[in-house]
Scaffold this active site. Structure first.
Site, PDB file in Angstrom:
ATOM      1  N   ASN A  35      34.850  72.571  -6.003  1.00 46.30           N
ATOM      2  CA  ASN A  35      34.553  71.594  -7.033  1.00 46.30           C
ATOM      3  C   ASN A  35      35.720  70.610  -7.135  1.00 46.30           C
ATOM      4  O   ASN A  35      36.849  71.011  -7.399  1.00 46.30           O
ATOM      5  CB  ASN A  35      34.320  72.315  -8.367  1.00 46.30           C
ATOM      6  CG  ASN A  35      33.813  71.393  -9.441  1.00 46.30           C
ATOM      7  OD1 ASN A  35      34.415  70.367  -9.724  1.00 46.30           O
ATOM      8  ND2 ASN A  35      32.700  71.760 -10.049  1.00 46.30           N
ATOM      9  N   HIS A  46      30.377  68.909  -6.909  1.00 48.68           N
ATOM     10  CA  HIS A  46      30.448  70.344  -7.177  1.00 48.68           C
ATOM     11  C   HIS A  46      30.835  71.074  -5.891  1.00 48.68           C
ATOM     12  O   HIS A  46      30.763  70.505  -4.799  1.00 48.68           O
ATOM     13  CB  HIS A  46      29.101  70.858  -7.675  1.00 48.68           C
ATOM     14  CG  HIS A  46      28.780  70.452  -9.075  1.00 48.68           C
ATOM     15  ND1 HIS A  46      27.817  71.084  -9.807  1.00 48.68           N
ATOM     16  CD2 HIS A  46      29.289  69.484  -9.881  1.00 48.68           C
ATOM     17  CE1 HIS A  46      27.738  70.545 -11.007  1.00 48.68           C
ATOM     18  NE2 HIS A  46      28.618  69.557 -11.074  1.00 48.68           N
ATOM     19  N   GLU A  48      29.390  73.460  -4.085  1.00 51.44           N
ATOM     20  CA  GLU A  48      28.354  73.590  -3.056  1.00 51.44           C
ATOM     21  C   GLU A  48      28.075  72.248  -2.388  1.00 51.44           C
ATOM     22  O   GLU A  48      27.884  72.185  -1.171  1.00 51.44           O
ATOM     23  CB  GLU A  48      27.060  74.145  -3.677  1.00 51.44           C
ATOM     24  CG  GLU A  48      27.213  75.520  -4.272  1.00 51.44           C
ATOM     25  CD  GLU A  48      27.665  75.533  -5.730  1.00 51.44           C
ATOM     26  OE1 GLU A  48      27.583  76.615  -6.346  1.00 51.44           O
ATOM     27  OE2 GLU A  48      28.103  74.486  -6.254  1.00 51.44           O
ATOM     28  N   CYS A  73      24.205  75.320 -10.089  1.00 53.67           N
ATOM     29  CA  CYS A  73      23.467  74.549 -11.084  1.00 53.67           C
ATOM     30  C   CYS A  73      22.195  74.013 -10.422  1.00 53.67           C
ATOM     31  O   CYS A  73      21.968  74.202  -9.224  1.00 53.67           O
ATOM     32  CB  CYS A  73      24.334  73.396 -11.591  1.00 53.67           C
ATOM     33  SG  CYS A  73      24.613  72.102 -10.354  1.00 53.67           S
ATOM     34  N   CYS A  76      22.899  71.563  -7.386  1.00 48.05           N
ATOM     35  CA  CYS A  76      23.283  72.261  -6.161  1.00 48.05           C
ATOM     36  C   CYS A  76      22.131  73.103  -5.621  1.00 48.05           C
ATOM     37  O   CYS A  76      21.916  73.165  -4.408  1.00 48.05           O
ATOM     38  CB  CYS A  76      24.524  73.114  -6.414  1.00 48.05           C
ATOM     39  SG  CYS A  76      25.971  72.115  -6.856  1.00 48.05           S
TER      40      CYS A  76
END
Length: 140
Positions: A35, A46, A48, A73, A76
């Site tokens: 992140n 983020h 990912e 989230c 992602c």
């Protein structure tokens, strides 16, 4: 998962949110990321997303596994579903439950490890930087 945790620690050492991810195919590291929202002043960077971006152009993700220190989230998770990543391994989902149901509905295999190291790393960050964390997850 050890590599994803190292990525999260790198983010924390830079003053960012400690969430890391790695993409693996046939036990080989394809890419890693963490992140970088705070460091890059970028809303969507983020862990990912950074990891997938660092992978470059991949024709198919069908043999890949994404390891991430926290349940993704919806943003992602959308990328995971879009690129048909069949499996993710998650360090923890207690600090943030994320898009678990969404991933399952889209036939992504989700393995949750519930690692104390992942839980502690993020909960410590949240205790000290609740405003940044709420910004990250879209909570007011």
């Amino acid at each position: 998962m050890k590599l994803a945790i190292e990525q999260a620690q790198q983010g924390a050492s830079e003053g960012g949110i400690p969430i890391g991810a790695v993409l693996i195919r046939n036990n080989e590291l394809i890419s890693s990321g963490y992140n970088k929202r705070v460091q890059s002043n970028n809303q969507i960077l983020h862990g990912e997303i950074d990891c997938l971006s660092n992978a470059g152009r991949i024709r198919s993700f069908k043999d890949c596994v994404l390891y991430t220190t926290l349940m993704p989230c919806y943003m992602c998770a959308g990328a995971i579903v879009q690129f048909k990543i069949p499996k993710i391994v998650v360090g923890e989902n207690e600090n943030y439950t994320g898009a678990y149901e969404f991933l399952k509905e889209h036939h992504v295999e989700v393995e949750i490890l519930n690692l104390k190291e992942c839980k502690d790393m993020l909960s410590t960050f949240i205790q000290h930087h609740k405003d940044i964390w709420y910004e990250d997850i879209g909570k007011e």
